[in-house]
Design a protein around this motif. Sequence first.
Motif, PDB file in Angstrom:
ATOM      1  N   MET A   1       0.840  -1.181   0.000  1.00  0.00           N
ATOM      2  CA  MET A   1       0.000   0.000   0.000  1.00  0.00           C
ATOM      3  C   MET A   1       0.881   1.238   0.000  1.00  0.00           C
ATOM      4  O   MET A   1       1.815   1.350   0.755  1.00  0.00           O
ATOM      5  N   GLU A  14     -11.497  10.044   2.070  1.00  0.00           N
ATOM      6  CA  GLU A  14     -12.213   8.769   1.924  1.00  0.00           C
ATOM      7  C   GLU A  14     -12.656   8.223   3.267  1.00  0.00           C
ATOM      8  O   GLU A  14     -13.766   7.692   3.404  1.00  0.00           O
ATOM      9  N   LEU A  15     -11.785   8.354   4.262  1.00  0.00           N
ATOM     10  CA  LEU A  15     -12.152   7.886   5.598  1.00  0.00           C
ATOM     11  C   LEU A  15     -13.345   8.661   6.121  1.00  0.00           C
ATOM     12  O   LEU A  15     -14.276   8.082   6.706  1.00  0.00           O
ATOM     13  N   GLU A  17     -15.603  10.007   4.405  1.00  0.00           N
ATOM     14  CA  GLU A  17     -16.778   9.550   3.677  1.00  0.00           C
ATOM     15  C   GLU A  17     -17.267   8.201   4.198  1.00  0.00           C
ATOM     16  O   GLU A  17     -18.468   7.960   4.367  1.00  0.00           O
ATOM     17  N   GLU A  18     -16.268   7.347   4.477  1.00  0.00           N
ATOM     18  CA  GLU A  18     -16.617   6.002   4.936  1.00  0.00           C
ATOM     19  C   GLU A  18     -17.363   6.049   6.270  1.00  0.00           C
ATOM     20  O   GLU A  18     -18.399   5.393   6.470  1.00  0.00           O
ATOM     21  N   ILE A  19     -16.846   6.833   7.178  1.00  0.00           N
ATOM     22  CA  ILE A  19     -17.483   6.934   8.494  1.00  0.00           C
ATOM     23  C   ILE A  19     -18.856   7.574   8.361  1.00  0.00           C
ATOM     24  O   ILE A  19     -19.826   7.154   9.021  1.00  0.00           O
ATOM     25  N   SER A  21     -20.815   7.415   5.854  1.00  0.00           N
ATOM     26  CA  SER A  21     -21.780   6.454   5.291  1.00  0.00           C
ATOM     27  C   SER A  21     -22.188   5.430   6.348  1.00  0.00           C
ATOM     28  O   SER A  21     -23.339   4.972   6.385  1.00  0.00           O
ATOM     29  N   HIS A  22     -21.206   5.078   7.207  1.00  0.00           N
ATOM     30  CA  HIS A  22     -21.542   4.158   8.290  1.00  0.00           C
ATOM     31  C   HIS A  22     -22.627   4.750   9.170  1.00  0.00           C
ATOM     32  O   HIS A  22     -23.624   4.103   9.506  1.00  0.00           O
ATOM     33  N   PHE A  48     -21.514   4.903  17.754  1.00  0.00           N
ATOM     34  CA  PHE A  48     -20.240   4.870  17.024  1.00  0.00           C
ATOM     35  C   PHE A  48     -19.071   5.241  17.932  1.00  0.00           C
ATOM     36  O   PHE A  48     -18.020   4.638  17.910  1.00  0.00           O
ATOM     37  N   VAL A  54     -11.585   7.791  16.425  1.00  0.00           N
ATOM     38  CA  VAL A  54     -11.529   6.720  15.419  1.00  0.00           C
ATOM     39  C   VAL A  54     -10.628   7.142  14.275  1.00  0.00           C
ATOM     40  O   VAL A  54      -9.766   6.388  13.817  1.00  0.00           O
ATOM     41  N   ALA A  57      -7.073   6.982  15.379  1.00  0.00           N
ATOM     42  CA  ALA A  57      -6.585   5.600  15.487  1.00  0.00           C
ATOM     43  C   ALA A  57      -6.311   5.021  14.107  1.00  0.00           C
ATOM     44  O   ALA A  57      -5.312   4.331  13.893  1.00  0.00           O
ATOM     45  N   THR A  58      -7.192   5.343  13.172  1.00  0.00           N
ATOM     46  CA  THR A  58      -6.999   4.826  11.817  1.00  0.00           C
ATOM     47  C   THR A  58      -5.761   5.449  11.181  1.00  0.00           C
ATOM     48  O   THR A  58      -4.983   4.781  10.506  1.00  0.00           O
ATOM     49  N   VAL A  61      -2.763   3.771  12.117  1.00  0.00           N
ATOM     50  CA  VAL A  61      -2.567   2.510  11.407  1.00  0.00           C
ATOM     51  C   VAL A  61      -1.857   2.752  10.081  1.00  0.00           C
ATOM     52  O   VAL A  61      -1.029   1.962   9.642  1.00  0.00           O
ATOM     53  N   TRP A  62      -2.211   3.881   9.482  1.00  0.00           N
ATOM     54  CA  TRP A  62      -1.558   4.172   8.211  1.00  0.00           C
ATOM     55  C   TRP A  62      -0.063   4.375   8.370  1.00  0.00           C
ATOM     56  O   TRP A  62       0.674   4.410   7.419  1.00  0.00           O
TER      57      TRP A  62
ATOM     58  N   TYR B  34     -20.108  -0.878   8.177  1.00  0.00           N
ATOM     59  CA  TYR B  34     -21.310  -0.950   9.010  1.00  0.00           C
ATOM     60  C   TYR B  34     -21.902  -2.348   8.960  1.00  0.00           C
ATOM     61  O   TYR B  34     -22.294  -2.914   9.984  1.00  0.00           O
ATOM     62  N   THR B  52     -16.801   0.244  17.438  1.00  0.00           N
ATOM     63  CA  THR B  52     -16.461   0.852  16.141  1.00  0.00           C
ATOM     64  C   THR B  52     -15.161   1.634  16.210  1.00  0.00           C
ATOM     65  O   THR B  52     -14.528   1.883  15.193  1.00  0.00           O
ATOM     66  N   GLY B  53     -14.804   2.041  17.442  1.00  0.00           N
ATOM     67  CA  GLY B  53     -13.516   2.708  17.584  1.00  0.00           C
ATOM     68  C   GLY B  53     -12.371   1.822  17.162  1.00  0.00           C
ATOM     69  O   GLY B  53     -11.349   2.306  16.694  1.00  0.00           O
ATOM     70  N   TYR B  56     -12.728   0.316  12.484  1.00  0.00           N
ATOM     71  CA  TYR B  56     -12.119   0.917  11.300  1.00  0.00           C
ATOM     72  C   TYR B  56     -10.599   0.862  11.317  1.00  0.00           C
ATOM     73  O   TYR B  56      -9.975   0.565  10.306  1.00  0.00           O
ATOM     74  N   PRO B  57      -9.961   1.144  12.463  1.00  0.00           N
ATOM     75  CA  PRO B  57      -8.510   0.923  12.492  1.00  0.00           C
ATOM     76  C   PRO B  57      -8.137  -0.499  12.128  1.00  0.00           C
ATOM     77  O   PRO B  57      -7.177  -0.731  11.396  1.00  0.00           O
ATOM     78  N   HIS B  60      -8.503  -1.037   8.350  1.00  0.00           N
ATOM     79  CA  HIS B  60      -7.411  -0.421   7.587  1.00  0.00           C
ATOM     80  C   HIS B  60      -6.089  -1.118   7.818  1.00  0.00           C
ATOM     81  O   HIS B  60      -5.258  -1.223   6.933  1.00  0.00           O
ATOM     82  N   ARG B  64      -3.853  -2.827   5.033  1.00  0.00           N
ATOM     83  CA  ARG B  64      -2.439  -2.536   4.837  1.00  0.00           C
ATOM     84  C   ARG B  64      -1.615  -3.804   4.817  1.00  0.00           C
ATOM     85  O   ARG B  64      -0.636  -3.927   4.085  1.00  0.00           O
ATOM     86  N   TRP B  72     -14.296   1.217  -3.710  1.00  0.00           N
ATOM     87  CA  TRP B  72     -15.516   2.001  -3.582  1.00  0.00           C
ATOM     88  C   TRP B  72     -16.545   1.541  -4.612  1.00  0.00           C
ATOM     89  O   TRP B  72     -16.242   1.380  -5.763  1.00  0.00           O
ATOM     90  N   ARG B  80     -22.188   6.068  -2.239  1.00  0.00           N
ATOM     91  CA  ARG B  80     -20.845   5.469  -2.288  1.00  0.00           C
ATOM     92  C   ARG B  80     -20.543   4.789  -0.964  1.00  0.00           C
ATOM     93  O   ARG B  80     -20.684   5.377   0.094  1.00  0.00           O
ATOM     94  N   ARG B  82     -17.609   1.911   0.834  1.00  0.00           N
ATOM     95  CA  ARG B  82     -16.331   1.212   0.681  1.00  0.00           C
ATOM     96  C   ARG B  82     -16.540  -0.239   1.075  1.00  0.00           C
ATOM     97  O   ARG B  82     -16.869  -0.536   2.220  1.00  0.00           O
TER      98      ARG B  82
END
Lengths: 660, 120
Positions: A1, A14-15, A17-19, A21-22, A48, A54, A57-58, A61-62, B34, B52-53, B56-57, B60, B64, B72, B80, B82
Motif C-alpha cells: 500500500m 475517503e475515511l 466519507e466512509e465513516i 456512510s456508516h 459509534f 476513530v 486511530a486509523t 494505522v496508516w 457498518y 467501532t472505535g 475501522y482501524p 485499515h 495494509r 468504492w 458510495r 467502501r
Amino acid sequence: MRLSPWGRRRRETELDEEIESHLRMAADDRVAHGNAAKEAAYAAHREFGNVLLVKEATREVWGWGLLDRLGQDLRSAVRSLKRSPGFAVIAVLALGVGLGLSTTMFAVLDAVVHPYVAYREPDALFEVRWWFGRHSPMTPVELYRYVRDETRSFEAVVPVAFDGLVGGAGGQAEEVAILRVSPRYFAALGVRPRLGRALTYADEGSVVVSSGLWRRFFNGRRSLDGATVELGSQVYNVVGVLPRGAVASAALLLLPASVEAGGADAAIHVTPTVRLRHGVTREQAKAELQSLARLLTDRFHARGAPFAFELRPLVGSRADLQDIHKAMVGSALAVLLIACVNLAHLMLARGLAKRRELALRMALGASRAAVVRQMFAECVLVTLGGVAVGALVAVWGADVLQNRMPPEVSWVGLVQPQLSWRVFALAVLASAASAVVFGLLPAIRVAFALNVNEPLKEDSGTTTGRQRQRYSPLVVAEVALALVLMMGGGLLLRTVYQLQREETVPGAHTLFNAMVATRPADSAIALRPQQLLDAVAGVEGVREVALLVFHRVEGAAITAEMSQDSARTITMRDYPLVSPSFVRVLGLPILRGRDFLPGDAVGTGVAIIDPIAAQRLYPNQDPVGKMLKLGAPASQAPWVPIVGVVRSPYVLDADGRNAP
Amino acid sequence: MSKRIPYRDRIELLQGTLDLLILQTLRWGPQHGYGLSQRIRLSSGERLQVDTGSLYPALHRLERQGWISAEWTVSEHKQRTRIYRLTASGRQRLTAERSRWAELSEAIAGVLRPPRGSEA
C-alpha cells in the motif's frame, strides 16, 4: 500500500466519507426499526463513539502517526512563537549572531593553520636559494641549469623569476606581482587553471592570472573572451585563471625560452623550484645540494666566498598558532558561550512564563509527553531560525574579511578564511543542546510536577523567589563571560591603536621607494652609489634621496663586543647599508648619539642601531662608542663602532652602516 | 429478530480476535464497515459488542497487511460505500488464525477444567 503524501489527503477524505456512510446506514437502520430520524442519527452517532478518536486511530494505522504529531506540534509552536514575536526575534538573533561570529573567527584560524593550497603534494615542493660571494662567477640562469642537470633528488626542476609591474584592466590598476615561469611549471607543481589553460612555449603575449586578480579586474566572470591585461607597457591576453590558493603572485608570464635551452639572454634572476622525488627526504636533497655547492666552489675557485644552497619549502610550514590566534580562539569560544547562555536564559524565562499555560493544557487532558513535545518543537524552531541566521552571518563575515577590510587590517584578508562546516556543525550542536536543555527544563518540571494545581494558582508570568535563586548561576556565568570578552577586546583595541601610532614615521606619505631596474647591458658596470643618488636626486619633485642596500651578514649573526667568555649576538641574515642621508630623509628620531656624518665613510664605516638591538647587544649600557661586528663571533667580519641609536620603522633589528 | 442485549452487557473484544472475526465474516462475501459490525453482532447472537472505535482501524490495518482489499462501489441506495473483501493471502491467514484460536481455547479450557472428583 502506498503511503505517499499525495495519497494521504485522498485517504483522509475517503475515511471521512466512509465513516459518514456508516453513520448514515446506522441511522437508516434505526429509522427502519421505528425510531424518529433525529433520534436515530443521534443514537447512531453515540453508538459509534468518538469520531475524531476513530480517525486518529486509523491514521496511526496508516503509519503517519509520528510525523503527523510532529507536524501538529510544529504548527502550534509556530503559532505560539508568533504570539510572542519579541522573544522569537531576540532568541534567533542571539543564536544566529553568536554562531556566525564564532564560525567566522574559526574560519580565519582554520585558514592559518591549514592553508588551502592548490598544488599537488605541496610538502614536496621547495625553492632553492643560494648564496655566493660578492662577485658571482655565474649567472643565476647558469646556476639554475646546474641544479637542474647535476642533481638526482628532484623529480622536476623548474625556473621561476619574480617581477613586479604596474598592471591594469578595465580602468583599474594596481601593482601586480609577476611570476615568470616556463610551461613545465604547471605540471611540476600540479596546478591547473580552473578557467582556460596553462602557458605553452608559444605564449609570448599571454598571461595566466590568479583568482584574486581575476576577481578584482574582471569581477570573476566565467568567460575568458577578450580579456586582456596591460602589464608594464605591454598588453597580454588572458588565457587562463588559476584556482584559489595557487600562487602568491597575481600573474604568470612566460620566461624566455633561452633560460631552459641555453643562450645569450641569460641575465634574468631565476630561482629553481623543485619537487622532491618520491622516497627522497628533504635531508637527502639538502645533502646533495651541499655536495653540489662544494663542487661548484672547487670548480670556480671560490674558496673565499663559497657557494651555499638552501632548500626552502615553497608552501610556508604550518604557521604555529601565535598568541593572537589563541586570543581569537578564546574570544570565539567566549562569543559562542555567551550566545548559548543567552539562549538558555531566554528559553528558561519563556518556559517559566508559560508554566501556567502548560499546566492548563495538562488539566484539559494533554498528556505529559504532548506538553513536553510542544516545548521541544518551539526549541527546534528557534534553533533552526538561529542556524539560518548564523549561516548568513558566517558567509557574510567571511566575505567581509576577504574583500572589504580597510587596508590597515588587510592581512586578515590574505589569509582567505575557509568556512569550516565542521566548526559550524559543532557550534550548531552546542547551541541546539543549550536551547533544548534549557527550553525543556521548565516544561518537564511542570509536566512531572506532583501538584498540577500549583502553577495554575500563581499569578501568570511571575517567578517565585525559589525559582529565581535556582537560575541565578546562569546570570552570573553570562555576566562573567561578557566581562571577560569586553576586557579582552578592549586590550586588543588598545594594542592595535598603539601599534598604529608607533609604526608611522612622520611624513610617511611623502616617502617613496624608487626601484631601480638595471638594463642587462649595464650589469657589468658597478654602479657607484653616489652616481645613483645624484641621478635620482635630479628627478623632478624629489627633495632628498637616501640609499638602502641589503648586505649579507657573514655567519648569519651580528656580534657585540665580546667579554671574557661570551658574546651577545643577534641572528639576522642581512643588514641594511645606507647612504649618510638616510636617517635624515626618513626623519627617524635619534635616541642616543648622533646621525651619520659625511666623514664616516672611511675605512669600515660606522653603525647606527635601533633600540631593540641596543638592548639585546648591550643591555643596560650605552652602546654608543662600543663596537659591533657584522658577522658571527667566529667570522672575519670587521668591527664597526656604534655612533648612534635610532628608532627604526623596520620590524627586523635594523642597523645601518655607512655606504663606502 | 433477536432480543437486543443492553449495551453494557456486551463483551469487549480483544484486538487479535477482532481481526479473526472480520476475516471470518468477510469469508461469506464482501461487506462494508457498518455491515460488518452488524453481521458480527448478529452472528454472535448479540453477545459480541464490536467497538467501532477499533473496527475501522482494524479494517485499515488488515488492508495494509494485504489480507483484505477494499474498493468504492455504489450501493443500492445510490450512495458510495467502501466494500472490503477477503484476499487469497487473507484466506490463508484466516485458516492460520482459526487453528490458533482453537489451540488457545483448548488451552484455556484445560486450565478451567474441573479436576476429577471436585466442583460439579
